[in-house]
Design a protein around this motif. Sequence first.
Motif, PDB file in Angstrom:
ATOM      1  N   ALA A  15      11.241   9.404 -10.948  1.00  0.00           N
ATOM      2  CA  ALA A  15      11.856   7.972 -11.066  1.00  0.00           C
ATOM      3  C   ALA A  15      12.089   7.436  -9.511  1.00  0.00           C
ATOM      4  CB  ALA A  15      13.328   7.991 -11.561  1.00  0.00           C
ATOM      5  N   VAL A  16      11.323   6.441  -9.349  1.00  0.00           N
ATOM      6  CA  VAL A  16      11.158   5.854  -8.081  1.00  0.00           C
ATOM      7  C   VAL A  16      11.315   4.286  -8.421  1.00  0.00           C
ATOM      8  CG1 VAL A  16       9.818   5.557  -5.878  1.00  0.00           C
ATOM      9  CG2 VAL A  16       9.836   7.652  -6.934  1.00  0.00           C
ATOM     10  N   PRO A  17      12.270   3.579  -7.330  1.00  0.00           N
ATOM     11  CA  PRO A  17      12.360   2.159  -7.625  1.00  0.00           C
ATOM     12  C   PRO A  17      10.840   1.314  -7.664  1.00  0.00           C
ATOM     13  CG  PRO A  17      13.774   2.864  -6.082  1.00  0.00           C
ATOM     14  CD  PRO A  17      13.032   4.165  -6.457  1.00  0.00           C
ATOM     15  N   ALA A  18      10.650   0.527  -8.679  1.00  0.00           N
ATOM     16  CA  ALA A  18       9.535  -0.215  -8.783  1.00  0.00           C
ATOM     17  C   ALA A  18       9.082  -0.801  -7.340  1.00  0.00           C
ATOM     18  CB  ALA A  18       9.424  -1.309  -9.677  1.00  0.00           C
ATOM     19  N   PHE A  19      10.173  -1.380  -6.628  1.00  0.00           N
ATOM     20  CA  PHE A  19       9.528  -2.107  -5.327  1.00  0.00           C
ATOM     21  C   PHE A  19       9.012  -1.037  -4.474  1.00  0.00           C
ATOM     22  CE2 PHE A  19      14.045  -0.772  -4.634  1.00  0.00           C
ATOM     23  CZ  PHE A  19      14.079  -0.195  -3.296  1.00  0.00           C
ATOM     24  N   ALA A  20       9.280   0.003  -4.580  1.00  0.00           N
ATOM     25  CA  ALA A  20       9.084   1.039  -3.553  1.00  0.00           C
ATOM     26  C   ALA A  20       7.145   1.213  -3.336  1.00  0.00           C
ATOM     27  CB  ALA A  20       9.576   2.425  -3.543  1.00  0.00           C
ATOM     28  N   ALA A  21       6.668   0.959  -4.701  1.00  0.00           N
ATOM     29  CA  ALA A  21       5.110   1.206  -4.688  1.00  0.00           C
ATOM     30  C   ALA A  21       4.426  -0.119  -4.132  1.00  0.00           C
ATOM     31  CB  ALA A  21       5.013   1.625  -5.968  1.00  0.00           C
ATOM     32  N   THR A  22       5.188  -1.240  -4.167  1.00  0.00           N
ATOM     33  CA  THR A  22       4.613  -2.417  -3.689  1.00  0.00           C
ATOM     34  C   THR A  22       4.794  -2.966  -2.283  1.00  0.00           C
ATOM     35  OG1 THR A  22       6.383  -3.599  -4.675  1.00  0.00           O
ATOM     36  CG2 THR A  22       4.699  -3.317  -6.078  1.00  0.00           C
ATOM     37  N   GLU A  23       5.599  -2.513  -1.675  1.00  0.00           N
ATOM     38  CA  GLU A  23       5.901  -2.675  -0.245  1.00  0.00           C
ATOM     39  C   GLU A  23       4.968  -1.920   0.497  1.00  0.00           C
ATOM     40  OE1 GLU A  23       7.977  -4.935   0.762  1.00  0.00           O
ATOM     41  OE2 GLU A  23       8.413  -5.400  -1.441  1.00  0.00           O
ATOM     42  N   GLY A  28       2.965   3.663  10.613  1.00  0.00           N
ATOM     43  CA  GLY A  28       2.194   3.805  11.516  1.00  0.00           C
ATOM     44  C   GLY A  28       0.984   2.805  11.819  1.00  0.00           C
ATOM     45  N   ARG A  29      -0.313   3.279  12.306  1.00  0.00           N
ATOM     46  CA  ARG A  29      -1.197   2.356  12.411  1.00  0.00           C
ATOM     47  C   ARG A  29      -2.065   2.013  11.118  1.00  0.00           C
ATOM     48  NH1 ARG A  29      -5.794   4.476  15.193  1.00  0.00           N
ATOM     49  NH2 ARG A  29      -5.571   6.557  13.951  1.00  0.00           N
ATOM     50  N   VAL A  30      -1.618   2.333   9.877  1.00  0.00           N
ATOM     51  CA  VAL A  30      -1.992   2.194   8.624  1.00  0.00           C
ATOM     52  C   VAL A  30      -1.127   1.661   7.589  1.00  0.00           C
ATOM     53  CG1 VAL A  30      -3.268   3.052   6.769  1.00  0.00           C
ATOM     54  CG2 VAL A  30      -3.785   3.915   9.124  1.00  0.00           C
ATOM     55  N   ARG A  62      -1.176   5.768  -2.123  1.00  0.00           N
ATOM     56  CA  ARG A  62      -0.643   5.101  -0.474  1.00  0.00           C
ATOM     57  C   ARG A  62      -0.615   6.331   0.470  1.00  0.00           C
ATOM     58  NH1 ARG A  62       3.848   2.625  -1.274  1.00  0.00           N
ATOM     59  NH2 ARG A  62       3.150   0.472  -1.264  1.00  0.00           N
ATOM     60  N   ASP A  63       0.133   7.315  -0.042  1.00  0.00           N
ATOM     61  CA  ASP A  63       0.217   8.678   0.833  1.00  0.00           C
ATOM     62  C   ASP A  63      -1.223   9.122   1.144  1.00  0.00           C
ATOM     63  OD1 ASP A  63       2.767   8.205   0.653  1.00  0.00           O
ATOM     64  OD2 ASP A  63       3.325   9.767  -0.355  1.00  0.00           O
ATOM     65  N   THR A  64      -2.280   9.195   0.237  1.00  0.00           N
ATOM     66  CA  THR A  64      -3.379   9.754   0.628  1.00  0.00           C
ATOM     67  C   THR A  64      -4.309   8.878   1.315  1.00  0.00           C
ATOM     68  OG1 THR A  64      -3.566  10.737  -1.670  1.00  0.00           O
ATOM     69  CG2 THR A  64      -5.539  10.411  -0.708  1.00  0.00           C
ATOM     70  N   LEU A  65      -4.158   7.618   1.228  1.00  0.00           N
ATOM     71  CA  LEU A  65      -5.105   6.614   2.124  1.00  0.00           C
ATOM     72  C   LEU A  65      -4.484   6.643   3.323  1.00  0.00           C
ATOM     73  CD1 LEU A  65      -5.564   3.656  -0.636  1.00  0.00           C
ATOM     74  CD2 LEU A  65      -7.066   4.857   0.687  1.00  0.00           C
ATOM     75  N   VAL A  66      -3.047   6.751   3.523  1.00  0.00           N
ATOM     76  CA  VAL A  66      -2.485   6.613   4.833  1.00  0.00           C
ATOM     77  C   VAL A  66      -2.926   7.828   5.753  1.00  0.00           C
ATOM     78  CG1 VAL A  66      -0.406   6.765   6.182  1.00  0.00           C
ATOM     79  CG2 VAL A  66      -0.556   4.939   4.262  1.00  0.00           C
ATOM     80  N   ALA A  67      -2.840   9.179   5.138  1.00  0.00           N
ATOM     81  CA  ALA A  67      -3.013  10.262   5.529  1.00  0.00           C
ATOM     82  C   ALA A  67      -4.492  10.427   6.335  1.00  0.00           C
ATOM     83  CB  ALA A  67      -2.543  11.501   4.682  1.00  0.00           C
ATOM     84  N   ALA A  68      -5.485  10.167   5.054  1.00  0.00           N
ATOM     85  CA  ALA A  68      -6.760  10.194   5.439  1.00  0.00           C
ATOM     86  C   ALA A  68      -7.147   9.162   6.559  1.00  0.00           C
ATOM     87  CB  ALA A  68      -7.432   9.839   4.335  1.00  0.00           C
ATOM     88  N   ALA A  69      -6.538   7.860   6.530  1.00  0.00           N
ATOM     89  CA  ALA A  69      -6.858   6.943   7.540  1.00  0.00           C
ATOM     90  C   ALA A  69      -6.404   7.495   8.770  1.00  0.00           C
ATOM     91  CB  ALA A  69      -6.601   5.531   7.020  1.00  0.00           C
ATOM     92  N   MET A 160     -11.867  11.131  -4.035  1.00  0.00           N
ATOM     93  CA  MET A 160     -12.519   9.710  -3.910  1.00  0.00           C
ATOM     94  C   MET A 160     -12.145   9.177  -2.819  1.00  0.00           C
ATOM     95  SD  MET A 160     -13.057   6.922  -6.668  1.00  0.00           S
ATOM     96  CE  MET A 160     -11.615   6.353  -6.550  1.00  0.00           C
ATOM     97  N   LEU A 161     -11.027   8.783  -2.788  1.00  0.00           N
ATOM     98  CA  LEU A 161     -10.258   7.901  -1.536  1.00  0.00           C
ATOM     99  C   LEU A 161     -10.251   8.519  -0.210  1.00  0.00           C
ATOM    100  CD1 LEU A 161      -7.209   6.571  -3.422  1.00  0.00           C
ATOM    101  CD2 LEU A 161      -9.498   5.163  -2.874  1.00  0.00           C
TER     102      LEU A 161
END
Length: 172
Positions: A15-23, A28-30, A62-69, A160-161
């Motif tokens: 359970a994570v607040p809904a706004f956490a996934a849209t902000e 960092g740089r990504v 999001r975490d996957t994209l940030v770490a990979a980028a 894939m990402l």
Amino acid sequence: MRTLIATVLASATLAVPAFAATEPDGRGRVTVSFVAAESFTDAALDDSQRESSRTTVLDALRDTLVAAAEASLPAGQRLSITVTDIDLVGRIRPVPSLQNERIRLLDEVSWPRVTLSYAVTGEDGGAVAAANDVVVENRSYLVAPSPGLTDDPLRHEKAMLRRWVQATFAAR
């Protein structure tokens, strides 16, 4: 003959607040943001707790994209990614022999797909060095090299990402 793989989904989700996934992620740089996530094609692992499941999925991607980028982006550049749709691999279907149970069936016609746009700028956020609207998909996810033996329900989307980020942004 159609190949089906069933991934049993855990009924409990974080359970994570809904706004956490849209902000946007501002660590960092990504930065990664999601636009109208509530209307994405299929961005929840299950139907039982759709909003918390969607939040879990968005945070993980999001975490996957940030770490990979962060690992692939050349020094001195910033990357902004805006995700506008997600369609997870497979489809959630009821299990006739089990009351109120559902599983995600994976087949060759429901591959993972993420629609996004991105912009690469200099470290100061000034001039845009590259920008594009992209549909990242893996139509051959069932026959492509396995992302490893894992029970991660997002393993196909994450792999894939990561491949897309490396192919698009890796310093050459």
